[in-house]
Design an enzyme around this catalytic site. Structure first.
Site, PDB file in Angstrom:
ATOM      1  N   CYS A 117      66.003  48.602  20.948  1.00 34.61           N
ATOM      2  CA  CYS A 117      64.542  49.412  20.913  1.00 34.61           C
ATOM      3  C   CYS A 117      63.515  48.910  20.359  1.00 34.61           C
ATOM      4  O   CYS A 117      61.549  49.839  20.006  1.00 34.61           O
ATOM      5  CB  CYS A 117      64.655  50.845  20.355  1.00 34.61           C
ATOM      6  N   HIS A 258      57.943  54.781  18.195  1.00 32.66           N
ATOM      7  CA  HIS A 258      59.373  54.951  18.645  1.00 32.66           C
ATOM      8  C   HIS A 258      60.404  55.809  19.076  1.00 32.66           C
ATOM      9  O   HIS A 258      59.602  56.404  18.373  1.00 32.66           O
ATOM     10  CB  HIS A 258      60.238  54.023  18.395  1.00 32.66           C
ATOM     11  N   ASN A 288      64.920  58.926  24.570  1.00 35.33           N
ATOM     12  CA  ASN A 288      64.922  57.423  24.639  1.00 35.33           C
ATOM     13  C   ASN A 288      65.181  56.558  25.560  1.00 35.33           C
ATOM     14  O   ASN A 288      65.968  56.032  26.056  1.00 35.33           O
ATOM     15  CB  ASN A 288      65.722  57.687  22.979  1.00 35.33           C
TER      16      ASN A 288
HETATM   17  N1  COA Z   1      75.758  68.701  22.257  1.00 36.24           N
HETATM   18  C1  COA Z   1      76.443  69.258  21.577  1.00 36.24           C
HETATM   19  N2  COA Z   1      77.130  69.119  19.909  1.00 36.24           N
HETATM   20  C2  COA Z   1      77.365  67.951  20.174  1.00 36.24           C
HETATM   21  C3  COA Z   1      76.153  67.389  20.832  1.00 36.24           C
HETATM   22  C4  COA Z   1      75.932  67.797  21.800  1.00 36.24           C
HETATM   23  N3  COA Z   1      75.028  66.429  22.787  1.00 36.24           N
HETATM   24  N4  COA Z   1      76.694  65.925  20.350  1.00 36.24           N
HETATM   25  C5  COA Z   1      77.260  65.984  18.968  1.00 36.24           C
HETATM   26  N5  COA Z   1      77.685  67.492  19.093  1.00 36.24           N
HETATM   27  C6  COA Z   1      78.348  67.671  18.096  1.00 36.24           C
HETATM   28  C7  COA Z   1      78.771  66.763  16.834  1.00 36.24           C
HETATM   29  O1  COA Z   1      80.584  66.998  17.951  1.00 36.24           O
HETATM   30  C8  COA Z   1      79.216  67.796  15.955  1.00 36.24           C
HETATM   31  O2  COA Z   1      80.507  68.637  16.085  1.00 36.24           O
HETATM   32  P1  COA Z   1      81.223  68.992  15.117  1.00 36.24           P
HETATM   33  O3  COA Z   1      80.704  69.472  14.164  1.00 36.24           O
HETATM   34  O4  COA Z   1      82.225  70.327  15.724  1.00 36.24           O
HETATM   35  O5  COA Z   1      81.889  67.526  14.746  1.00 36.24           O
HETATM   36  C9  COA Z   1      78.159  68.245  15.553  1.00 36.24           C
HETATM   37  O6  COA Z   1      77.522  68.183  16.931  1.00 36.24           O
HETATM   38  C10 COA Z   1      76.923  68.155  14.477  1.00 36.24           C
HETATM   39  O7  COA Z   1      77.015  66.539  15.558  1.00 36.24           O
HETATM   40  P2  COA Z   1      76.512  65.048  14.512  1.00 36.24           P
HETATM   41  O8  COA Z   1      75.979  64.474  15.121  1.00 36.24           O
HETATM   42  O9  COA Z   1      77.145  65.303  12.709  1.00 36.24           O
HETATM   43  O10 COA Z   1      74.456  65.963  14.749  1.00 36.24           O
HETATM   44  P3  COA Z   1      73.088  65.288  14.009  1.00 36.24           P
HETATM   45  O11 COA Z   1      72.964  66.759  13.594  1.00 36.24           O
HETATM   46  O12 COA Z   1      73.088  63.963  12.961  1.00 36.24           O
HETATM   47  O13 COA Z   1      72.569  64.620  15.353  1.00 36.24           O
HETATM   48  C11 COA Z   1      72.349  62.819  16.698  1.00 36.24           C
HETATM   49  C12 COA Z   1      73.374  64.206  16.277  1.00 36.24           C
HETATM   50  C13 COA Z   1      72.515  61.857  17.039  1.00 36.24           C
HETATM   51  C14 COA Z   1      71.125  63.384  17.152  1.00 36.24           C
HETATM   52  C15 COA Z   1      71.465  61.914  15.796  1.00 36.24           C
HETATM   53  O14 COA Z   1      72.041  62.176  14.637  1.00 36.24           O
HETATM   54  C16 COA Z   1      69.952  61.070  15.813  1.00 36.24           C
HETATM   55  O15 COA Z   1      69.523  61.483  16.263  1.00 36.24           O
HETATM   56  N6  COA Z   1      70.489  60.683  15.167  1.00 36.24           N
HETATM   57  C17 COA Z   1      69.298  59.217  16.008  1.00 36.24           C
HETATM   58  C18 COA Z   1      69.958  58.320  17.208  1.00 36.24           C
HETATM   59  C19 COA Z   1      68.935  57.397  17.322  1.00 36.24           C
HETATM   60  O16 COA Z   1      67.362  57.814  17.276  1.00 36.24           O
HETATM   61  N7  COA Z   1      69.077  57.033  18.394  1.00 36.24           N
HETATM   62  C20 COA Z   1      68.150  55.682  18.825  1.00 36.24           C
HETATM   63  C21 COA Z   1      68.012  54.400  18.197  1.00 36.24           C
HETATM   64  S1  COA Z   1      66.850  53.547  19.014  1.00 36.24           S
END
Ligand code: COA
Length: 331
Positions: A117, A258, A288
Site C-alpha cells: 500500500c 492511504h 482499501n
Molecule cells: N463482520 C462481522 N464481524 C466480524 C467481521 C466482519 N466482517 N470481521 C471480524 N469480525 C468479528 C471477529 O471475528 C471478532 O469476533 P469475536 O469477538 O467473536 O472473536 C470481532 O468481530 C472483533 O474482531 P477484531 O478483529 O477484534 O475487530 P477490530 O475492531 O480490530 O476490527 C479490523 C477489525 C480489521 C477492521 C481492524 O483491526 C483494522 O482495521 N485493522 C487494520 C486493517 C488494515 O488497515 N489493513 C490494511 C493495511 S494496508
C-alpha cells in the site's frame, strides 16, 4: 542528454475504478457480516470490483490515459513507466510492460515495484530520482490493483476491506524551484512481514493442489496488529517529514492518507493535530485499493479543486512489508 532539472512536478493525474459496485449489504449475502459492522469498524460503504476480463494492466492503462490527457502529453513523450502493484497480471513480464504496449509508448524503461500500500509513494521517489539524474524528461507512475483476485471471499475479516482500481500521475522535470515533489520519508521493517501477506504463489510455496486446498493464494492479515503499527509508522513518517522541512502541520492545505480505515485516519489526525476536514477521504466509495489508493485520491482531490496551485500537500501511507512513507508536494 543532461538537463539538470531543478524540480520534478506533477504534470497530470488520472484514475479509473471499475463500474461494478459491491455494497456492504452485498457482502453480507456472502459472509456473516453487516453494513453496520463494516461501516463502524472501517468507514467503508462500498467498493469497486473488476470483472474477469479487466486486469490490473487494463485499469492501469485507463488511469494512465487520463493522466496523459490531463498533462497534455502524448504517449511518445513518456521515457519511464513504473507500476506499483501487489496484484500484477502475472509474475512476469511486468505490468508496466503490459501498460506500455496498451498505451503505445514506444521508448521507455518499464518496471514494477512492490511495496504494497506504500507502493505509490515508493515509485514516486524512484521516478523522481531517475528524472533528477538528467537522463529522462517524463515518467508515468501508476498504482493499480485487482485485489478481488487475491481476496478470500469466505474470510469476513479481510474480504470486506478491499477493492479494485488504479491511479496514475505524470511526473516531469521543471526548471522552477521549490515546486512539485519537495521531499520523501520512506521506510520499511521486514521483521513485521507476517502481519499482512499472501503465502502462496511464490517460489517458497508454489501453486499445488495442496496450496490451493489450504487457501494459501489469498491475502492473510492480523488486523489488530496492522492497525497499531499503521498509526505508529504513519505518525512517525509524517512528523519526520514536517520536521525535516521546518513545517508546522497547520501549513498543510491537504493531507492524502492511504485509504485503509477511517479509525486509523482519525487517530492519525488527532496525533498530528490536523483537523479531519484537511484530510481528503474517499474510502467510503472504494475501500482499501492498496497501491492505487493514494493516486486515486490525489487525482480526485486535484479534480475537485481540493489542491490548489501553491498548496502544500502531505501524502502518507503504510502497507505490508511493513512499508511506509510520507511525501510532501507543492502543486
Ligand atoms: N463482520 C462481522 N464481524 C466480524 C467481521 C466482519 N466482517 N470481521 C471480524 N469480525 C468479528 C471477529 O471475528 C471478532 O469476533 P469475536 O469477538 O467473536 O472473536 C470481532 O468481530 C472483533 O474482531 P477484531 O478483529 O477484534 O475487530 P477490530 O475492531 O480490530 O476490527 C479490523 C477489525 C480489521 C477492521 C481492524 O483491526 C483494522 O482495521 N485493522 C487494520 C486493517 C488494515 O488497515 N489493513 C490494511 C493495511 S494496508
Amino acid at each position: 542528454m543532461s538537463l539538470a532539472p531543478r524540480s520534478v512536478v506533477i504534470k497530470g493525474t488520472g484514475s479509473y475504478t471499475p463500474a461494478n459496485i459491491k455494497t456492504n449489504d452485498d457482502l453480507a449475502k456472502l459472509v456473516d457480516t453487516s453494513n453496520e459492522w463494516i461501516f463502524t469498524r472501517s468507514g467503508i460503504k462500498e467498493r469497486r470490483i473488476a470483472d474477469e476480463t479487466e486486469n490490473t494492466s487494463d485499469m492501469g492503462a485507463k488511469a494512465a490515459a487520463r493522466a496523459l490527457e490531463n498533462a497534455g502529453l502524448e504517449a511518445s513523450d513518456i521515457d519511464i513507466v513504473i507500476v506499483a502493484t501487489i496484484t500484477p497480471d502475472m509474475p512476469f513480464p511486468s505490468t508496466a510492460c503490459l501498460v506500455q504496449t496498451k498505451l503505445g509508448i514506444a521508448n521507455a524503461i518499464c518496471m514494477d515495484i512492490e511495496a504494497a500500500c506504500s507502493g505509490f509513494l515508493y515509485i514516486m521517489e524512484v521516478a523522481s530520482a531517475l528524472l533528477k539524474s538528467g537522463s529522462y524528461r517524463n515518467a508515468l507512475i501508476i498504482g493499480a490493483e485487482k485485489l478481488s483476485s487475491i481476496l478470500d471471499w469466505q474470510d469476513r475479516t479481510t474480504c470486506v476491506l478491499f477493492g479494485d482500481g488504479a491511479g496514475a500521475a505524470i511526473l516531469s522535470i521543471s526548471d522552477e524551484a521549490d515546486v512539485g515533489l519537495l521531499d520523501f520519508q520512506l521506510g520499511a521493517d521486514g521483521a513485521n512481514s507476517d502481519v499482512l501477506f499472501m503465502p502462496g504463489g511464490g517460489c517458497s510455496q508454489p501453486a499445488t493442489p495442496a496450496s490451493i486446498d489450504n487457501r494459501l493464494h489469498y491475502l492473510k492479515m492480523r488486523g489488530r496488529e496492522v492497525f497499531k503499527l499503521a498509526v505508529k509508522v504513519m505518525e512517525q513518517a509524517a512528523k519526520e517529514i514536517l520536521e525535516q522541512n521546518e513545517l508546522k502541520s497547520d501549513q498543510l492545505a491537504c493531507v492524502i492518507p492511504h485509504q485503509a480505515n477511517m479509525r486509523i485516519i482519525e487517530l492519525l489526525a488527532s496525533r498530528l493535530e490536523i483537523p479531519m476536514d484537511r484530510f481528503y477521504l474517499n474510502l467510503d466509495k472504494y475501500g482499501n485499493t492498496s497501491a492505487a489508493s493514494i493516486p486515486i485520491a490525489l487525482d480526485e482531490a486535484r479534480r475537485e479543486g481540493r489542491i490548489q496551485s501553491g498548496d502544500l500537500t502531505l501524502m502518507v501511507a503504510f502497507g505490508a512489508g511493513l512499508t511506509w512513507g510520507a511525501a510532501l508536494i507543492r502543486c
